[in-house]
Design an enzyme around this catalytic site. Structure first.
Site, PDB file in Angstrom:
ATOM      1  N   HIS A 104       0.803  -1.227   0.000  1.00 12.83           N
ATOM      2  CA  HIS A 104       0.000   0.000   0.000  1.00 12.83           C
ATOM      3  C   HIS A 104       0.833   1.273   0.000  1.00 12.83           C
ATOM      4  O   HIS A 104       0.334   2.341   0.343  1.00 12.83           O
ATOM      5  CB  HIS A 104      -0.961  -0.014   1.195  1.00 12.83           C
ATOM      6  CG  HIS A 104      -1.964  -1.126   1.112  1.00 12.83           C
ATOM      7  ND1 HIS A 104      -2.595  -1.660   2.218  1.00 12.83           N
ATOM      8  CD2 HIS A 104      -2.446  -1.805   0.042  1.00 12.83           C
ATOM      9  CE1 HIS A 104      -3.421  -2.631   1.827  1.00 12.83           C
ATOM     10  NE2 HIS A 104      -3.337  -2.732   0.517  1.00 12.83           N
ATOM     11  N   GLY A 169      -1.214  -9.905  12.470  1.00 16.34           N
ATOM     12  CA  GLY A 169      -1.816  -8.608  12.711  1.00 16.34           C
ATOM     13  C   GLY A 169      -2.662  -8.052  11.587  1.00 16.34           C
ATOM     14  O   GLY A 169      -2.773  -6.843  11.435  1.00 16.34           O
TER      15      GLY A 169
END
Length: 227
Positions: A104, A169
């Protein structure tokens, strides 16, 4: 040496004090997500978007990698480790990881608004009037909603060659990143580390769920893989 591929998300950086910014009501710091993380938002109010990322960048420069980041570096002594992260921070690199793919984008980089490939290091605030070599306004090197994820093909190629897959996570609910688990070879061991796992034991073949935060979860992972 076996290839260990690790997919990481916000949960690994949370222990360093990185804000996730996403509140329970879906707002980021009181803003609708599309106001601050979409091309349309940037076009409508570039100052708001730049300020949002300026705040995140400033905060990033005040935090440090945590034990989970360093545990992944430790695993490089025993495996060929490749990290694919949805995070835009540089904590993996600061801890010492050698092979990191950012899906990202990266908060400490900027790019020309006219050229996605014109990227460069940037650690200070971005303001209107800051321009790239081509004369265009610069923007954070972040993949916004509605934009292509240029590193996804690279990530797929990495996952396809994994001998072991570890997910830390991340809920694996955000696409296209969530689709990466579909590209592993059959019966590859998968380790899923999260205090509130979004998957069940029968979600994948050969799945081990470590219901823990990233730091102590990666301690357990090391015990399982090495000790």
């Amino acid at each position: 040496m076996k290839k260990l591929v690790v997919l990481t998300g916000a949960g690994i950086s949370a222990e360093s004090g990185i804000k996730t910014f996403r509140d329970a009501d879906g707002l980021w710091e009181g803003h609708d997500i599309y106001e601050v993380a979409s091309p349309q938002g940037f076009e409508a109010n570039p100052e708001l978007v730049l300020d949002f990322y300026n705040q995140r960048r400033r905060q990033l420069l005040t935090v440090k990698p945590n034990k989970a980041h360093f545990n992944l570096v430790e695993l490089e002594k025993h495996f060929q480790v490749e990290i694919i992260t949805q995070n835009v921070d540089d904590l993996h690199e600061r801890a010492g990881s050698n092979n990191v793919t950012h899906l990202h984008g990266e908060l400490l980089k900027a790019r020309s608004t006219n050229n996605i490939n014109d990227t460069f290091d940037w650690k200070k605030d971005i303001v209107l009037g800051d321009v790239a070599e081509d004369g265009a306004q610069i923007r954070p090197h972040i993949v916004w909603f509605g934009e292509d994820v240029p590193m996804i093909e690279t990530a797929i190629e990495i996952v396809e060659k994994a001998d072991i897959l570890v997910v830390i996570g991340t809920s694996m609910q955000v696409y296209p990143a969530a689709s990466l688990v579909n590209y592993i070879q059959p019966n590859i061991p998968i380790y899923f580390i999260d205090p509130k796992p979004s998957v069940t034991k029968n979600a994948f073949n050969n799945l081990t769920i470590i219901e823990d935060i990233a730091s102590t979860g990666t301690d357990k992972l090391i015990e399982l893989l090495i000790d």
